[in-house]
Design an enzyme around this catalytic site. Structure first.
Site, PDB file in Angstrom:
ATOM      1  N   GLU A  51       0.814  -1.208   0.000  1.00  0.00           N
ATOM      2  CA  GLU A  51       0.000   0.000   0.000  1.00  0.00           C
ATOM      3  C   GLU A  51       0.855   1.269   0.000  1.00  0.00           C
ATOM      4  OE1 GLU A  51      -3.662  -0.545   2.651  1.00  0.00           O
ATOM      5  OE2 GLU A  51      -2.321  -2.131   3.339  1.00  0.00           O
TER       6      GLU A  51
ATOM      7  N   SER B 271      -6.666  -2.254   2.134  1.00  0.00           N
ATOM      8  CA  SER B 271      -6.947  -1.809   0.760  1.00  0.00           C
ATOM      9  C   SER B 271      -7.486  -2.928  -0.126  1.00  0.00           C
ATOM     10  CB  SER B 271      -5.698  -1.188   0.113  1.00  0.00           C
ATOM     11  OG  SER B 271      -5.358   0.008   0.774  1.00  0.00           O
TER      12      SER B 271
ATOM     13  N   SER C 109     -10.461   8.734  -0.743  1.00  0.00           N
ATOM     14  CA  SER C 109     -10.605   8.044   0.539  1.00  0.00           C
ATOM     15  C   SER C 109     -11.878   8.495   1.260  1.00  0.00           C
ATOM     16  CB  SER C 109      -9.385   8.313   1.429  1.00  0.00           C
ATOM     17  OG  SER C 109      -8.227   7.721   0.877  1.00  0.00           O
TER      18      SER C 109
END
Length: 326
Positions: free
Chosen positions: A29, A165, A299
Site C-alpha cells: 500500500e 486496501s 478516501s
C-alpha cells in the site's frame, strides 16, 4: 456523540513544533500511503503548521532526534504502519504521535483477532475462521476447503488476516474458486481469514476525537461500478460512487454510528479510526476497522469530514495538538 455536537475550534496557524508526516513504507500500500501523506501535509501547511514529510527508512530515527519537539502523524498503511510496530518505536523514542497505541493497533489490524472481540460485544459479525498457511498445507488443503464450504457456505470472502486496501481479497462463489482465492490471500500474509460473504449496503463510519470525546461522522455509502470494492475501485477516480450521508433510514444510520463508536471504545482506539460495515436487512454487520485510514482524494475519511462540515487541515491539526498534550 454525533458530528453535530459542539467541538473546540483551533485558530489558523499553529504553535506546535515540527509535525513529521510519515508515509510510504515497504508494504503493498506504499503508493496509497504516499498520496495520503502528501494530502495531509498540504492541509497542515495551509493551517500554518511546520511540516516535514518522511518515508519510513533508516534515516527516520536520526531525523526525529535532530528535531525540536517533533510530533508524528503516521500515515503508513499496511503492516508496518498499522500493526503497532512503528508506534512501538515512536514510544521507545518518546516521540508523541497521532493515533492509536501500538497494542490497540495490533488487535485492530488483525482481522482474526478483532472480529471475535467485536462479536463479544453482541454486535453482528460474519461467520469467520482463520487458517495459517502451514496448517492449511499440513492438514490437507482439499479436506479443509471442503469443510469450509460446508460450515461457512457460499458465497464466502477470503482475505489476508493482516492487510488492507482489499489486497488479496476474493469473493468466492463456488468450491472451484476457493483454491486460487486461498493462494491469493497467502500472497499477502501467512494467515488467511475465510468468512461468510455478507450481501447488503456497504458503508464506512469514521470516528474522530478532537478533544471533546469521540464522535461518529456521517456514514459514507460505497457503490462501486464493478460491484466489488476492490483496490482499483478504492483508488481509481470515477470507478466508485460515494454517497454522504449514506442513503439509509435514520435509525440504521444511528445504529452504524453506534457500532463504530463501540468498536473504537472496545478496541481501545484513539484520535481517529474508520469502521467498515455491511448493512444487511437493516442490521449493521462489522467487517473491519482501520487505525490509519487513507486520506487520498478518493478516501472515505475526507468525504465524511466534508459531509460533517469539517475542514481536513483543521481536524488534522487538532489531532496533532491532542498528541502533543498527551
Amino acid at each position: 456523540m454525533t458530528a453535530t455536537d459542539s467541538l473546540p475550534t483551533t485558530p489558523a496557524g499553529s504553535d506546535l513544533g515540527t509535525i513529521v508526516v510519515l508515509a510510504g513504507g515497504l508494504s503493498h500500500e506504499r503508493d496509497v500511503s504516499l498520496r495520503s501523506g502528501r494530502r495531509v501535509s498540504q492541509a497542515l501547511r495551509d493551517r500554518g503548521c511546520t511540516v516535514v514529510e518522511s518515508d519510513v527508512n533508516s534515516d527516520l530515527v536520526a531525523l526525529l532526534r535532530q528535531l525540536d519537539d517533533p510530533i508524528v502523524f503516521p500515515l503508513v498503511h499496511g503492516a508496518t504502519g498499522e500493526d503497532g510496530s512503528l508506534r512501538e518505536v515512536l514510544g521507545l523514542l518518546g516521540v508523541p504521535y497521532v493515533g492509536s497505541t501500538a497494542s490497540a493497533s495490533r488487535i485492530a489490524f488483525d482481522k482474526s483477532i478483532a472480529t471475535p472481540v467485536i462479536a463479544g460485544l453482541g454486535l453482528a459479525t460474519p461467520i469467520q475462521m482463520a487458517l495459517p498457511d502451514e496448517v492449511f498445507r499440513e492438514l490437507g488443503a482439499r479436506t479443509l476447503m471442503d469443510a469450509m464450504g460446508e460450515s461457512i457456505g457460499f458465497p464466502m470472502m477470503v482475505k489476508p488476516s493482516r492487510s488492507g486496501s482489499a489486497l488479496g481479497c476474493t469473493r468466492v462463489d463456488d468450491a472451484e474458486q476457493l483454491p486460487s482465492a486461498m493462494v491469493g490471500a497467502y500472497a499477502y500474509g501467512d494467515v488467511a481469514v475465510v468468512e461468510s460473504f455478507i450481501i447488503g449496503t456497504e458503508v464506512a463510519v469514521t470516528v474522530v476525537d478532537r478533544g471533546n470525546g469521540p464522535i461518529a461522522l456521517p456514514a459514507v455509502e460505497i457503490r462501486p461500478d464493478s460491484g466489488d470494492y476492490d483496490y482499483s475501485s478504492r483508488y481509481s477516480a470515477g470507478t466508485t460512487r460515494f454517497l454522504t450521508p449514506a442513503e439509509v433510514p435514520d435509525e440504521v444510520a444511528a445504529a452504524c454510528a453506534d457500532m463504530a463508536l463501540r468498536v473504537h471504545d472496545r478496541l481501545g482506539l484513539r484520535d481517529i479510526s474508520r469502521t467498515d460495515i455491511i448493512i444487511r436487512d437493516g442490521v449493521p454487520v462489522f467487517l473491519e476497522t482501520n487505525v490509519a485510514p487513507g486520506m487520498t482524494e478518493t478516501s472515505l475519511v475526507p468525504l465524511a469530514l466534508e459531509a460533517a462540515g469539517l475542514e481536513l487541515g483543521e481536524v488534522c491539526e487538532d489531532l496533532v495538538r491532542q498528541a502533543y498534550l498527551r
